[in-house]
Design an enzyme around this catalytic site. Structure first.
Site, PDB file in Angstrom:
ATOM      1  N   ASP A 280       1.025  -1.216   0.127  1.00  0.00           N
ATOM      2  CA  ASP A 280       0.040   0.031  -0.005  1.00  0.00           C
ATOM      3  C   ASP A 280       0.756   1.137   0.042  1.00  0.00           C
ATOM      4  O   ASP A 280       2.154   1.268   0.215  1.00  0.00           O
ATOM      5  CB  ASP A 280      -0.986  -0.161   1.174  1.00  0.00           C
TER       6      ASP A 280
ATOM      7  N   CYS B 215      -7.628 -26.439   8.006  1.00  0.00           N
ATOM      8  CA  CYS B 215      -6.261 -25.720   8.259  1.00  0.00           C
ATOM      9  C   CYS B 215      -5.146 -26.777   9.334  1.00  0.00           C
ATOM     10  O   CYS B 215      -6.108 -27.618  10.044  1.00  0.00           O
ATOM     11  CB  CYS B 215      -6.267 -24.385   9.100  1.00  0.00           C
TER      12      CYS B 215
ATOM     13  N   ASP C  36      -7.653  -7.421   1.745  1.00  0.00           N
ATOM     14  CA  ASP C  36      -6.559  -7.741   2.705  1.00  0.00           C
ATOM     15  C   ASP C  36      -7.201  -7.057   4.066  1.00  0.00           C
ATOM     16  O   ASP C  36      -8.142  -6.258   3.932  1.00  0.00           O
ATOM     17  CB  ASP C  36      -5.473  -6.832   2.371  1.00  0.00           C
TER      18      ASP C  36
ATOM     19  N   CYS D  44      -6.825 -26.910  12.939  1.00  0.00           N
ATOM     20  CA  CYS D  44      -8.179 -27.761  13.250  1.00  0.00           C
ATOM     21  C   CYS D  44      -8.003 -28.967  13.017  1.00  0.00           C
ATOM     22  O   CYS D  44      -8.451 -30.062  13.249  1.00  0.00           O
ATOM     23  CB  CYS D  44      -9.125 -27.296  12.151  1.00  0.00           C
TER      24      CYS D  44
END
Ligand SMILES: [Zn+2]
Length: 388
Positions: free
Chosen positions: A93, A324, A284, A327
């Site tokens: 950015d 993931c 984002d 998990c």
């Protein structure tokens, strides 16, 4: 200027689309969530964690990198990719938003914005031209232009108009600075429709606060400049969901279809799906990793605060639908214990889950768009997430 962006499918009932944005570090499949590596690091995570979570593009902040370790040092180290050991894409950015966050310490002039470092109070000047130079030193794949961001919650139209006028003039200067920095012919289209990209891309930032007419004007102005994509800035800053939807629609309806649109700073599931419906391709946000460090995770059935006593004895994953690492490996009971015991590993494990949750949400959105079922997908996900 053509964008190295290939649209793969379009939803018949909305503006949602799937695509691939090509950068000098490979392909970014859209819609995409980009984890935020503010200071050359996604807090608590390594490059391997991010790859395993399916990240294809990160966002880093020119403002922070410029102040520390400095963009000059990054250049000496071979650029940000090499420095932080990340070989996917990186978007930077422009610093406009960070400077906006320091209202007491910034002064906007035609030349640029002067501000005081939040580290040591030293004075600095960002101009449309030197921000392009800093992004070049960082070596990021996608550069954004310096803009003037104002507060989207109850802004005056006069302030929004003034900010937009300067942002438009700065955008023209940034586009000229880019053309002087990057050789013109660095993008070639291959016979299969993909693109080879040898240098960094340029995205313009569209402002206009919550006023659809200013947003439309900003979009039409930016559409006339030579850029590869568009950022929607200055939203997700306290406006209502309806104001956000109207502002986004006013932008996307007035941009050329063949270039990617990136909603800056948005990382909550309901709002992201609403933006995808309106033709936004990239997102984002620091929110998913920030709240993870406070014990808050998103699950398919809503938010969970892992420090709550009810999770102490739950021998099930955070989210039974999530794939993931966290998990697949650990129980809620274990994560609750780690968090209550203030073990730093809990920051990593909960961050991995929240990042993967949003990346996977965008993967599933892509599948639904391709299958022509996006709107029912969106409705189902939101109903379940909000518990309705
Ligand atoms: Zn998970």
């Amino acid at each position: 200027m053509n964008a190295p962006f290939k649209i793969l499918s379009k939803d018949k009932n909305s503006q949602a689309r799937t695509g691939i944005l090509y950068t000098k570090h490979g392909a970014v499949h859209t819609p995409v969530f980009m984890p935020v590596a503010t200071q050359a690091c996604v807090k608590a995570l390594t490059d391997e964690d991010l790859k395993n979570a399916g990240a294809e593009c990160l966002l880093s902040n020119t403002y922070h990198l410029y102040l520390r370790p400095t963009t000059k040092l990054l250049q000496q180290m071979g650029g940000l990719h090499q420095f932080m050991h990340w070989n996917g894409s990186i978007l930077t950015d422009s610093g406009g938003f960070q400077v906006y966050s320091l209202p007491k310490f910034r002064k906007i002039k035609e030349e640029g914005v002067t501000f005081q470092s939040h580290h040591d109070g030293s004075k600095h000047l960002f101009t449309p031209e030197n921000v392009i130079q800093f992004e070049s030193e960082i070596g990021s794949d996608i550069w954004t232009m310096l803009d003037v961001c104002i507060h989207a919650k109850d802004p005056s139209k006069h302030d929004a108009r003034e900010a937009l006028n300067i942002t438009k003039r700065w955008a023209e200067r940034a586009a000229r600075a880019y053309e002087k920095t990057v050789p013109v012919q660095h993008i070639t289209q291959n016979s299969d429709g993909s693109f080879s990209v040898k240098n960094s891309l340029l995205f313009g930032i569209i402002q206009g606060a919550i006023f659809p007419d200013l947003r439309k004007e900003a979009a039409l102005h930016m559409a006339g400049l030579p850029t590869h994509g568009y950022c929607i800035g200055g939203l997700s800053l306290g406006e209502t969901l309806d104001q956000m939807k109207a502002a986004v629609s006013a932008v996307t309806e007035n941009l050329p279809e063949g270039k990617p649109r990136y909603f800056m700073g948005l990382g909550t599931p309901v709002e992201m799906l609403n933006a995808v419906e309106r033709g936004v391709d990239m997102f984002d946000c620091v929110w998913p990793t920030r709240v993870a460090r406070n014990g808050m995770v998103m699950t398919s059935t809503g938010r969970v605060n892992i420090k709550n006593a009810e999770y102490r004895t739950q021998d099930i994953p955070l989210d039974s639908e999530c794939d993931c690492f966290t998990c697949r490996t650990y129980s809620r009971a274990y994560l609750c214990h780690l968090f209550r015991a203030q073990e730093l590993t809990s920051h990593r494990l909960l961050s991995i889950h929240n990042i993967r949750f949003l990346i996977r949400l965008m993967e599933r959105a892509r599948e639904a768009i391709s299958a022509g079922t996006f709107l029912s997908f969106k409705e189902d996900v939101i109903k379940k997430y909000l518990g309705k």
